[in-house]
Design a protein around this motif. Structure first.
Motif, PDB file in Angstrom:
ATOM      1  N   PRO A 150       0.914  -1.110   0.049  1.00  0.00           N
ATOM      2  CA  PRO A 150      -0.123   0.178  -0.207  1.00  0.00           C
ATOM      3  C   PRO A 150       0.701   1.209   0.181  1.00  0.00           C
ATOM      4  CG  PRO A 150       0.044  -1.113   2.267  1.00  0.00           C
ATOM      5  CD  PRO A 150       0.796  -1.795   1.254  1.00  0.00           C
ATOM      6  N   SER A 151       0.400   2.299  -0.813  1.00  0.00           N
ATOM      7  CA  SER A 151       0.878   3.425  -0.680  1.00  0.00           C
ATOM      8  C   SER A 151      -0.240   4.624  -0.687  1.00  0.00           C
ATOM      9  CB  SER A 151       1.745   4.017  -1.943  1.00  0.00           C
ATOM     10  OG  SER A 151       3.069   2.960  -1.895  1.00  0.00           O
ATOM     11  N   ALA A 152      -0.516   5.101   0.410  1.00  0.00           N
ATOM     12  CA  ALA A 152      -1.734   6.094   0.576  1.00  0.00           C
ATOM     13  C   ALA A 152      -0.940   7.210   1.467  1.00  0.00           C
ATOM     14  CB  ALA A 152      -2.839   5.421   1.147  1.00  0.00           C
ATOM     15  N   LEU A 153      -1.273   8.427   1.070  1.00  0.00           N
ATOM     16  CA  LEU A 153      -0.584   9.534   1.871  1.00  0.00           C
ATOM     17  C   LEU A 153      -1.780  10.541   1.811  1.00  0.00           C
ATOM     18  CD1 LEU A 153       2.698   9.473  -0.327  1.00  0.00           C
ATOM     19  CD2 LEU A 153       2.549   8.796   2.067  1.00  0.00           C
ATOM     20  N   VAL A 154      -1.303  11.462   3.034  1.00  0.00           N
ATOM     21  CA  VAL A 154      -2.048  12.725   2.923  1.00  0.00           C
ATOM     22  C   VAL A 154      -1.084  13.770   3.318  1.00  0.00           C
ATOM     23  CG1 VAL A 154      -3.612  14.349   4.673  1.00  0.00           C
ATOM     24  CG2 VAL A 154      -3.996  11.895   4.665  1.00  0.00           C
ATOM     25  N   LEU A 155      -1.259  14.908   2.246  1.00  0.00           N
ATOM     26  CA  LEU A 155      -0.156  15.624   1.948  1.00  0.00           C
ATOM     27  C   LEU A 155      -0.779  17.024   2.431  1.00  0.00           C
ATOM     28  CD1 LEU A 155       1.171  14.567  -1.750  1.00  0.00           C
ATOM     29  CD2 LEU A 155       1.997  14.237   0.711  1.00  0.00           C
ATOM     30  N   ARG A 168      -4.175  23.863   2.719  1.00  0.00           N
ATOM     31  CA  ARG A 168      -4.549  22.859   1.692  1.00  0.00           C
ATOM     32  C   ARG A 168      -4.295  21.418   2.168  1.00  0.00           C
ATOM     33  NH1 ARG A 168      -1.655  27.023  -0.652  1.00  0.00           N
ATOM     34  NH2 ARG A 168      -0.018  25.726  -1.287  1.00  0.00           N
ATOM     35  N   ALA A 169      -5.023  20.393   1.709  1.00  0.00           N
ATOM     36  CA  ALA A 169      -4.603  19.054   1.918  1.00  0.00           C
ATOM     37  C   ALA A 169      -5.124  18.371   0.817  1.00  0.00           C
ATOM     38  CB  ALA A 169      -5.199  18.809   3.169  1.00  0.00           C
ATOM     39  N   VAL A 170      -4.468  17.256   0.485  1.00  0.00           N
ATOM     40  CA  VAL A 170      -4.764  16.343  -0.570  1.00  0.00           C
ATOM     41  C   VAL A 170      -4.514  14.704  -0.168  1.00  0.00           C
ATOM     42  CG1 VAL A 170      -4.744  17.862  -2.451  1.00  0.00           C
ATOM     43  CG2 VAL A 170      -2.762  16.349  -1.834  1.00  0.00           C
ATOM     44  N   THR A 171      -5.189  13.945  -0.785  1.00  0.00           N
ATOM     45  CA  THR A 171      -4.916  12.432  -0.613  1.00  0.00           C
ATOM     46  C   THR A 171      -4.224  12.037  -1.734  1.00  0.00           C
ATOM     47  OG1 THR A 171      -6.967  11.778  -1.259  1.00  0.00           O
ATOM     48  CG2 THR A 171      -6.784  11.990   1.114  1.00  0.00           C
ATOM     49  N   LEU A 172      -3.497  11.216  -1.652  1.00  0.00           N
ATOM     50  CA  LEU A 172      -2.465  10.681  -2.806  1.00  0.00           C
ATOM     51  C   LEU A 172      -2.501   9.100  -2.719  1.00  0.00           C
ATOM     52  CD1 LEU A 172      -0.855  11.068  -5.331  1.00  0.00           C
ATOM     53  CD2 LEU A 172       1.087  11.399  -3.874  1.00  0.00           C
ATOM     54  N   THR A 173      -2.865   8.107  -3.494  1.00  0.00           N
ATOM     55  CA  THR A 173      -2.731   6.692  -3.333  1.00  0.00           C
ATOM     56  C   THR A 173      -1.661   6.225  -4.591  1.00  0.00           C
ATOM     57  OG1 THR A 173      -4.714   6.503  -2.170  1.00  0.00           O
ATOM     58  CG2 THR A 173      -3.957   4.666  -3.431  1.00  0.00           C
ATOM     59  N   CYS A 174      -0.949   5.459  -4.531  1.00  0.00           N
ATOM     60  CA  CYS A 174      -0.141   4.965  -5.726  1.00  0.00           C
ATOM     61  C   CYS A 174      -0.048   3.731  -6.128  1.00  0.00           C
ATOM     62  CB  CYS A 174       1.406   6.007  -5.419  1.00  0.00           C
ATOM     63  SG  CYS A 174       1.565   7.547  -5.378  1.00  0.00           S
ATOM     64  N   ALA A 181      -2.567   5.424  -9.621  1.00  0.00           N
ATOM     65  CA  ALA A 181      -2.232   6.736  -8.965  1.00  0.00           C
ATOM     66  C   ALA A 181      -3.660   7.194  -9.029  1.00  0.00           C
ATOM     67  CB  ALA A 181      -1.461   7.372  -9.930  1.00  0.00           C
ATOM     68  N   GLU A 182      -4.147   7.702  -7.794  1.00  0.00           N
ATOM     69  CA  GLU A 182      -5.498   8.349  -7.747  1.00  0.00           C
ATOM     70  C   GLU A 182      -5.476   9.007  -6.503  1.00  0.00           C
ATOM     71  OE1 GLU A 182      -7.978   4.980  -8.041  1.00  0.00           O
ATOM     72  OE2 GLU A 182      -7.641   4.433  -5.849  1.00  0.00           O
ATOM     73  N   GLY A 183      -6.439   9.852  -6.193  1.00  0.00           N
ATOM     74  CA  GLY A 183      -6.672  10.660  -4.746  1.00  0.00           C
ATOM     75  C   GLY A 183      -7.281  11.725  -5.127  1.00  0.00           C
ATOM     76  N   THR A 184      -7.151  12.827  -4.335  1.00  0.00           N
ATOM     77  CA  THR A 184      -7.722  14.325  -4.509  1.00  0.00           C
ATOM     78  C   THR A 184      -6.475  15.209  -5.030  1.00  0.00           C
ATOM     79  OG1 THR A 184      -7.181  14.843  -2.280  1.00  0.00           O
ATOM     80  CG2 THR A 184      -9.793  14.232  -2.969  1.00  0.00           C
ATOM     81  N   HIS A 185      -5.427  14.681  -5.014  1.00  0.00           N
ATOM     82  CA  HIS A 185      -4.117  15.441  -5.685  1.00  0.00           C
ATOM     83  C   HIS A 185      -4.705  15.693  -7.127  1.00  0.00           C
ATOM     84  CE1 HIS A 185      -0.316  16.305  -7.289  1.00  0.00           C
ATOM     85  NE2 HIS A 185       0.294  16.474  -5.728  1.00  0.00           N
TER      86      HIS A 185
END
Length: 149
Positions: free
Chosen positions: A42-47, A62-68, A72-76
């Motif tokens: 798993p690769s799931a981050l909050v930036l 600002r904050a986004v989610t990133l799943t790799c 690649a998906e998320g709110t980024h």
């Protein structure tokens, strides 16, 4: 007579809790184990990008989610580019800021904090760094996509 009704009520309540808990434990014990849905780590981050010096007291702007993984998906706004950059540095956020900046910035102190929390390829990630102002942050990032949101 009064003590007997209390004793009956207490016995009834205790037996209900006991058997209710037993039924829950039995149902839990019979539940099937979770199966792995993917062969990818798993690769799931909050930036985040925040104003302030301290990660505990900074105000998140600002904050986004990133799943790799596996896609690649998320709110980024550009998850594919951000995941590609992170893969190139093997998830080491400090390497994203390596290298000189060609940007000329004022020396005003208006701290900007960037953070990354989550999991990168199955390993826990906690990263934060503070810049003197937004111009210094943009210059240090060298137009990287990871914190461009």
């Amino acid at each position: 007579m009064r003590r007997n009704s209390h004793a009956v009520f207490a016995t009834f309540t205790a037996s209900t809790l006991l058997f209710g808990g037993f039924a829950t434990a039995t149902a839990t014990a019979q539940a099937a184990p979770a199966k792995a849905e993917s062969l990818y780590a798993p690769s799931a981050l909050v930036l985040t990008v925040a104003r302030g010096e301290d990660p505990l007291t900074a105000t998140v702007e600002r904050a986004v989610t990133l799943t790799c993984g596996p896609t690649a998906e998320g709110t980024h706004p550009d998850p594919a580019a951000a995941c590609k950059e992170l893969a190139e540095v093997r998830g080491k956020f400090s390497e994203l800021t390596a290298g000189p900046s060609n940007r000329t910035c004022t020396r005003q102190w208006d701290p900007v904090l960037v953070t990354a929390h989550g999991v990168w390829q199955g390993k826990q990630v906690q990263f934060s760094t503070t810049y003197g102002n937004a111009c210094e942050m943009a210059g240090s990032m060298n137009d990287n996509a990871v914190f461009a949101f």
